[in-house]
Design a protein around this motif. Structure first.
Motif, PDB file in Angstrom:
ATOM      1  N   VAL A  44       8.403   0.230   5.510  1.00 29.83           N
ATOM      2  CA  VAL A  44       7.942  -0.542   4.434  1.00 29.83           C
ATOM      3  C   VAL A  44       9.077  -0.726   3.443  1.00 29.83           C
ATOM      4  N   LEU A  45       9.305  -1.832   2.968  1.00 33.01           N
ATOM      5  CA  LEU A  45      10.684  -2.097   2.240  1.00 33.01           C
ATOM      6  C   LEU A  45      10.297  -2.830   0.933  1.00 33.01           C
ATOM      7  N   SER A  46      10.965  -2.435  -0.095  1.00 33.95           N
ATOM      8  CA  SER A  46      10.763  -2.885  -1.266  1.00 33.95           C
ATOM      9  C   SER A  46      11.988  -2.916  -2.041  1.00 33.95           C
ATOM     10  N   ALA A  47      12.357  -3.323  -3.421  1.00 32.19           N
ATOM     11  CA  ALA A  47      13.408  -3.319  -4.036  1.00 32.19           C
ATOM     12  C   ALA A  47      13.213  -3.419  -5.665  1.00 32.19           C
ATOM     13  N   PRO A  56      11.963  -3.097  -9.401  1.00 33.96           N
ATOM     14  CA  PRO A  56      10.762  -2.552 -10.037  1.00 33.96           C
ATOM     15  C   PRO A  56       9.747  -2.743  -9.100  1.00 33.96           C
ATOM     16  N   ASN A  57       9.936  -3.095  -7.942  1.00 30.95           N
ATOM     17  CA  ASN A  57       8.718  -3.263  -6.813  1.00 30.95           C
ATOM     18  C   ASN A  57       9.020  -2.041  -5.963  1.00 30.95           C
ATOM     19  N   GLN A  58       9.941  -1.143  -6.188  1.00 31.70           N
ATOM     20  CA  GLN A  58       9.953   0.101  -5.280  1.00 31.70           C
ATOM     21  C   GLN A  58       8.694   0.978  -5.460  1.00 31.70           C
ATOM     22  N   GLY A  59       8.191   0.983  -6.484  1.00 29.78           N
ATOM     23  CA  GLY A  59       6.820   1.911  -6.528  1.00 29.78           C
ATOM     24  C   GLY A  59       5.835   1.204  -5.525  1.00 29.78           C
ATOM     25  N   ALA A  60       5.775  -0.049  -5.413  1.00 33.82           N
ATOM     26  CA  ALA A  60       4.410  -0.610  -4.772  1.00 33.82           C
ATOM     27  C   ALA A  60       4.700  -0.475  -3.350  1.00 33.82           C
ATOM     28  N   GLY A  61       6.067  -0.573  -2.802  1.00 37.04           N
ATOM     29  CA  GLY A  61       6.402  -0.118  -1.374  1.00 37.04           C
ATOM     30  C   GLY A  61       6.120   1.305  -1.014  1.00 37.04           C
ATOM     31  N   TYR A  62       7.000   2.096  -1.978  1.00 37.88           N
ATOM     32  CA  TYR A  62       6.803   3.402  -1.587  1.00 37.88           C
ATOM     33  C   TYR A  62       5.540   4.085  -1.675  1.00 37.88           C
ATOM     34  N   GLY A  63       4.575   3.523  -2.411  1.00 32.24           N
ATOM     35  CA  GLY A  63       3.230   3.809  -2.755  1.00 32.24           C
ATOM     36  C   GLY A  63       2.445   3.703  -1.808  1.00 32.24           C
ATOM     37  N   ASN A 106      14.452   1.736   0.375  1.00 31.37           N
ATOM     38  CA  ASN A 106      14.995   0.496  -0.591  1.00 31.37           C
ATOM     39  C   ASN A 106      15.642  -0.550   0.230  1.00 31.37           C
ATOM     40  N   ALA A 107      15.092  -1.882   0.230  1.00 33.03           N
ATOM     41  CA  ALA A 107      15.402  -2.824   1.066  1.00 33.03           C
ATOM     42  C   ALA A 107      16.922  -3.096   1.158  1.00 33.03           C
ATOM     43  N   ASN A 108      17.682  -2.902   0.322  1.00 36.22           N
ATOM     44  CA  ASN A 108      19.229  -3.066   0.722  1.00 36.22           C
ATOM     45  C   ASN A 108      19.915  -1.896   1.265  1.00 36.22           C
ATOM     46  N   GLU A 109      18.990  -0.259   0.986  1.00 39.51           N
ATOM     47  CA  GLU A 109      19.679   0.656   1.600  1.00 39.51           C
ATOM     48  C   GLU A 109      19.187   0.579   3.225  1.00 39.51           C
ATOM     49  N   PHE A 110      18.153  -0.076   3.478  1.00 39.94           N
ATOM     50  CA  PHE A 110      17.798  -0.280   4.826  1.00 39.94           C
ATOM     51  C   PHE A 110      18.914  -0.924   5.730  1.00 39.94           C
TER      52      PHE A 110
END
Length: 340
Positions: free
Chosen positions: A209-212, A214-221, A239-243
């Protein structure tokens, strides 16, 4: 009635509970005014889903605030004992049931250190509420994400306003006011696409699951709380860029990936990942806030509101998983059952 077998209906009180959060904006303004006087820094503290609920607010503070902001897991906060915490600190703490021991401890020792503590929990009777200087509630036993995130978002916006931050606060207030009806509509618009994702991924042995931003919480959650905790499915959030700086080497044609895509400045990060994945896997799905009408939300504020929308859609996606897998979101092996 839903056309999808075994799918629970959407939260019938979603709009009502979320509206009850929005109407607290005047009290939020008064509390923020009192808290902002002499304010030196801000701490956002919670565990699991409640920590995720601070994601958008933390991002906004990083971009706009004239005060340093720290977003920390409650126990990490307790053990670090930040040297900057004290008189002039404002600490926002959140726990749905108000029983998370680490968060209760965080509130208690923050007050003893001279900080002003503002809590967000389901009602005034929780143990967390008793440890706060002020508490904001949404009176729902169901874990509806939007009202807590609306309260947190409005509080942070009010603090930013009080310290003279240059933002379009009138448009932000209009956006928050539109959330109850707009998100109710989005949940209707999303049903078909969310069910397709659940059908496609429910049997996957591992989902990335990837997000970045302010949306990091939605993806991580979604990865940790819904897939791992509530569906007992292996998942990993990045984190999408870290991926793109290592983890993407695992991608093959059948690798399952879910992207949460908002409308803020970090959207281009997801665009870049999406472009890579479109060439290297056939198993990528995207939840994009742009796909939803969001009536009443000013176009300029969609990026600020989309993190809350993506979190709301993530919960509904989990309910679609439940319908497909037959595994109840309430089932636990350990949580609330054992000592940990």
């Amino acid at each position: 009635m839903t056309p999808y077998p075994n799918l629970v209906p959407p939260d019938v009180d979603f709009r009502c509970v979320t509206e009850a959060a929005v109407v607290q904006r005047e009290r939020i303004g008064r509390v923020a005014k009192a808290a902002a006087g002499g304010m030196r820094n801000l701490f956002l503290v919670g565990c699991g889903g409640s920590l995720n609920d601070f994601s958008a607010a933390s991002y906004q503070c990083d971009r706009s605030a004239r005060f340093p902001t720290f977003c920390l897991n409650s126990e990490e906060f307790n053990r670090r004992r930040p040297a900057l915490l004290g008189s002039g600190s404002v600490v926002l703490v959140a726990s749905h049931n108000g029983t998370t021991g680490e968060t209760i401890e965080a509130a208690r020792w923050s007050r003893s250190a001279g900080a002003r503590v503002i809590g967000f929990t389901k009602d005034e009777t929780t143990k967390l509420a008793a440890e706060c200087d002020e508490v904001f509630t949404y009176h729902s036993d169901r874990t509806i994400l939007a009202p807590k995130q609306v309260l947190i978002g409005m509080m942070v916006m009010a603090l930013l306003s009080e310290v003279g931050t240059k933002l379009d606060f009138a448009a932000l207030e209009q956006a928050f006011a539109a959330v109850p009806a707009a998100f109710e509509q989005a949940l209707k618009e999303a049903e078909a696409s969310l069910h397709e994702i659940a059908l496609a991924f429910a049997a996957e042995p591992l989902t990335y699951v990837l997000s970045a931003g302010p949306n990091q919480g939605a993806g991580y959650g979604f990865a940790m709380c819904y897939l791992m905790e509530m569906q007992w499915k292996n998942a990993a959030w990045f984190n999408a860029n870290e991926f793109l700086h290592g983890a993407f080497e695992v991608v093959q044609s059948d690798t399952a990936l879910l992207l949460f895509k908002g409308e803020d400045e970090t959207r281009r990060v997801i665009d870049r990942v999406e472009a890579f994945l479109s060439k290297n896997t056939q198993r990528c799905r995207i939840i994009d806030s742009k796909d939803y009408s969001l009536p009443g939300v000013p176009a300029s504020m969609r990026g600020d509101i989309s993190p809350l929308l993506l979190s709301t859609l993530s919960k509904r996606l989990a309910e679609h998983y439940q319908a497909v897998t037959g595994h109840s979101l309430k089932d636990r092996r350990y949580m609330f059952k054992t000592t940990y």
